[in-house]
Design an enzyme around this catalytic site. Sequence first.
Site, PDB file in Angstrom:
ATOM      1  CB  ALA A   9      -0.928  -0.019   1.209  1.00 51.41           C
ATOM      2  NE  ARG A  15      -0.742   7.661 -13.624  1.00 54.06           N
ATOM      3  CZ  ARG A  15      -0.766   6.531 -14.310  1.00 54.06           C
ATOM      4  NH1 ARG A  15      -1.396   6.470 -15.471  1.00 54.06           N
ATOM      5  NH2 ARG A  15      -0.183   5.455 -13.843  1.00 54.06           N
ATOM      6  CE  LYS A  22      -3.378   3.198  -7.480  1.00 50.24           C
ATOM      7  NZ  LYS A  22      -2.582   3.016  -8.700  1.00 50.24           N
ATOM      8  CD  GLN A  77       8.387   0.417  -0.777  1.00 53.17           C
ATOM      9  OE1 GLN A  77       7.195   0.677  -0.956  1.00 53.17           O
ATOM     10  NE2 GLN A  77       9.147  -0.152  -1.692  1.00 53.17           N
ATOM     11  N   GLY A  82      10.007  -0.475  -5.710  1.00 47.89           N
ATOM     12  CA  GLY A  82       9.416  -1.627  -6.391  1.00 47.89           C
ATOM     13  C   GLY A  82       8.722  -2.587  -5.440  1.00 47.89           C
ATOM     14  CG  ASP A 108      -3.174  -0.500  -6.294  1.00 41.79           C
ATOM     15  OD1 ASP A 108      -3.015  -1.728  -6.283  1.00 41.79           O
ATOM     16  OD2 ASP A 108      -2.419   0.283  -6.906  1.00 41.79           O
ATOM     17  CD  GLU A 159       6.011  -6.511 -14.147  1.00 40.26           C
ATOM     18  OE1 GLU A 159       5.227  -5.559 -14.126  1.00 40.26           O
ATOM     19  OE2 GLU A 159       5.690  -7.649 -13.751  1.00 40.26           O
ATOM     20  CG  ASN A 390     -32.757  20.834  20.790  1.00 36.59           C
ATOM     21  OD1 ASN A 390     -32.920  21.848  20.112  1.00 36.59           O
ATOM     22  ND2 ASN A 390     -31.950  19.869  20.434  1.00 36.59           N
TER      23      ASN A 390
HETATM   24  C1  UD1 Z   1       2.563  -5.201 -10.630  1.00 33.91           C
HETATM   25  C2  UD1 Z   1       3.243  -6.478 -11.094  1.00 33.91           C
HETATM   26  C3  UD1 Z   1       2.608  -6.919 -12.426  1.00 33.91           C
HETATM   27  C4  UD1 Z   1       1.126  -7.108 -12.256  1.00 33.91           C
HETATM   28  C5  UD1 Z   1       0.503  -5.850 -11.693  1.00 33.91           C
HETATM   29  C6  UD1 Z   1      -0.937  -6.102 -11.333  1.00 33.91           C
HETATM   30  C7  UD1 Z   1       5.564  -6.246 -10.315  1.00 33.91           C
HETATM   31  C8  UD1 Z   1       6.948  -6.005 -10.685  1.00 33.91           C
HETATM   32  N1  UD1 Z   1       4.670  -6.236 -11.285  1.00 33.91           N
HETATM   33  O1  UD1 Z   1       2.859  -4.225 -11.582  1.00 33.91           O
HETATM   34  O2  UD1 Z   1       3.217  -8.122 -12.879  1.00 33.91           O
HETATM   35  O3  UD1 Z   1       0.536  -7.452 -13.491  1.00 33.91           O
HETATM   36  O4  UD1 Z   1       1.156  -5.436 -10.480  1.00 33.91           O
HETATM   37  O5  UD1 Z   1      -1.533  -4.891 -10.988  1.00 33.91           O
HETATM   38  O6  UD1 Z   1       5.263  -6.478  -9.159  1.00 33.91           O
HETATM   39  N2  UD1 Z   1       3.961  -0.717  -4.313  1.00 33.91           N
HETATM   40  C9  UD1 Z   1       4.595  -0.373  -3.151  1.00 33.91           C
HETATM   41  N3  UD1 Z   1       5.893  -0.001  -3.174  1.00 33.91           N
HETATM   42  C10 UD1 Z   1       6.614   0.041  -4.336  1.00 33.91           C
HETATM   43  C11 UD1 Z   1       5.959  -0.297  -5.521  1.00 33.91           C
HETATM   44  C12 UD1 Z   1       4.633  -0.689  -5.479  1.00 33.91           C
HETATM   45  O7  UD1 Z   1       3.984  -0.397  -2.060  1.00 33.91           O
HETATM   46  O8  UD1 Z   1       7.783   0.386  -4.262  1.00 33.91           O
HETATM   47  C13 UD1 Z   1       2.560  -1.121  -4.260  1.00 33.91           C
HETATM   48  C14 UD1 Z   1       1.645  -0.172  -5.017  1.00 33.91           C
HETATM   49  O9  UD1 Z   1       1.156   0.829  -4.156  1.00 33.91           O
HETATM   50  C15 UD1 Z   1       0.557  -1.085  -5.501  1.00 33.91           C
HETATM   51  C16 UD1 Z   1       1.253  -2.423  -5.692  1.00 33.91           C
HETATM   52  O10 UD1 Z   1       2.433  -2.349  -4.910  1.00 33.91           O
HETATM   53  O11 UD1 Z   1      -0.455  -1.259  -4.551  1.00 33.91           O
HETATM   54  C17 UD1 Z   1       1.572  -2.712  -7.122  1.00 33.91           C
HETATM   55  O12 UD1 Z   1       2.461  -1.732  -7.594  1.00 33.91           O
HETATM   56  P1  UD1 Z   1       2.394  -1.141  -9.049  1.00 33.91           P
HETATM   57  O13 UD1 Z   1       3.424  -0.131  -9.228  1.00 33.91           O
HETATM   58  O14 UD1 Z   1       0.991  -0.778  -9.372  1.00 33.91           O
HETATM   59  O15 UD1 Z   1       2.811  -2.435  -9.874  1.00 33.91           O
HETATM   60  P2  UD1 Z   1       2.607  -2.632 -11.410  1.00 33.91           P
HETATM   61  O16 UD1 Z   1       3.675  -1.947 -12.132  1.00 33.91           O
HETATM   62  O17 UD1 Z   1       1.219  -2.338 -11.786  1.00 33.91           O
HETATM   63 CA    CA Z   2      -0.694  -1.616 -10.751  1.00 32.13          CA
END
Ligand code: UD1
Ligand code: CA
Length: 470
Positions: A9, A15, A22, A77, A82, A108, A159, A390
């Site tokens: 999270a 955006r 989010k 974090q 990532g 999310d 990815e 009242n």
């Molecule tokens: C990720 C997956 C992808 C998958 C997709 C589904 C990876 C590398 N890729 O991609 O394969 O299809 O989700 O939605 O995992 N977050 C953190 N800290 C970070 C980065 C992300 O807490 O440093 C959290 C975000 O808030 C979010 C979730 O992790 O809730 C996913 O992160 P996001 O950046 O949306 O991953 P995607 O690139 O969409």
């Molecule tokens: Ca995502």
Amino acid sequence: MANNVIILAGGQGKRMKINSPKVLCRVLGEPMIEWVMRACEDAGLKDICVVKGFAGEQIDEFVAGRRSVGEVSTVLQAERLGTGHAVMMAEDFLRGHIGGSTLVLCGDAPFIDAATIKGALELHEKKGCGVTVVTSVVEDATGYGRVVRTEEGIAGIVEHKDCTEEQLKIREINSGCYWFDTKALLEVLFEIKPNNAQGEYYLTDCVELMIKKGRTADAYISENPNVALGANDRRGLLKLNDIARMSVIDKWLDEGIEFTCLDGVSIGRDVVIGRGTRIDAGVELRGKTVIGEDCVIGRGCELENTAIGNGVVLNNVHAFDAVVDDNAKIGPFVQLRPGTHICRGVKIGDFVEIKNSTIGEGTAVAHLTYVGDSDVGMNVNFGCGVATANYDGEKKFRTVVGDNAFIGCNTNLVAPVTIGKGAYTAAGSTITGDVPADALAIERGQAVIKEEYAKKKLEKRTRKFEDSRK
Ligand code: UD1
Ligand code: CA
């Protein structure tokens, strides 16, 4: 060791143009992370660790304010490097759970469901996997990680930005939800390197790392078509809201509830509606609202945590933490504020507000009236424009009105005050003391009549008017 959950999270709703996490963006009135936590709890998982990042204190606040089934902790974090890096932050949590399995999911993606979580766990345990990825087969896989299948299971997740032409054609995507063997996850987690198109620590790299260590990796295709859906901007969030909204309405259509028009209709997922009830346009039902059988919830009603009996007719009623018993008829343009109990067969008309009061059986409050902090008996009649006073600016006081009393038009009831059973108040009275049962109270100025006074005034006015027309 019990199975446990890590929810990612950390992201900001950049955006969405907000300065909050989010995952706190709302779908059908509830933060997205609430949907995710509920799904986990519905699947019997109680031990949850949330990885917070941007505006993490808001996540703590949310967790503290929530009635959780089990233990919910948070870890920070500080830098967003990532999904793999995010899970690294939960190292201590993972070390405390060696011997079990860990479910990792995104805060999310609100539509993850208990059946999917349990189904994936079953496969995960049956095959003794190091990791089992929850996947979805979609028309448009743009932006998602692609699942590379093998005979035995899967070989990895690539990815979108790292895909070859061939891999881009894969339509089975990573939902972002995984079951890990907790011990196996710890063995590979810190081997993840950020050598990819985005320079991030990908959690998805665990799949290949585990296979290298001789563990099995597999994928569980969810039957839920929305399992991977998330939102990046307001437009996307609105889409999620529409999906959730229609799925709740669909359920009630199956239960035989009549909807005359769905425009503006929104029903929370915990709301209960009885058979034979009709819902009109613009109705919003929220929280733990329960509606009985054979009711009409007319146009423009907004009900929150409100219990409605059977055969109730509402029209443009806004009710919050209120109780309405059978066969009451209320509206239009009525507000029922917290602590209100409307008993059986009560009639409440236009522009009436009731707060923290009980209105006894069969009582009528027809129009333009405010009843606050009052205990009103049965078969009472309130004339037009009655107000309970009242509040003296410091304290609130109660008003008591006995059974069968008749409160004349424009009566002010200055609390604390008691109107006895069967008593009358004369129209326009300001009642400042108790009225005994069966009495008539008149508390208003005596009329003073000045004969011919108005006539002279009118003559003068008429002359002025005539002059102005010349
Ligand atoms: C990720 C997956 C992808 C998958 C997709 C589904 C990876 C590398 N890729 O991609 O394969 O299809 O989700 O939605 O995992 N977050 C953190 N800290 C970070 C980065 C992300 O807490 O440093 C959290 C975000 O808030 C979010 C979730 O992790 O809730 C996913 O992160 P996001 O950046 O949306 O991953 P995607 O690139 O969409
Ligand atoms: Ca995502």
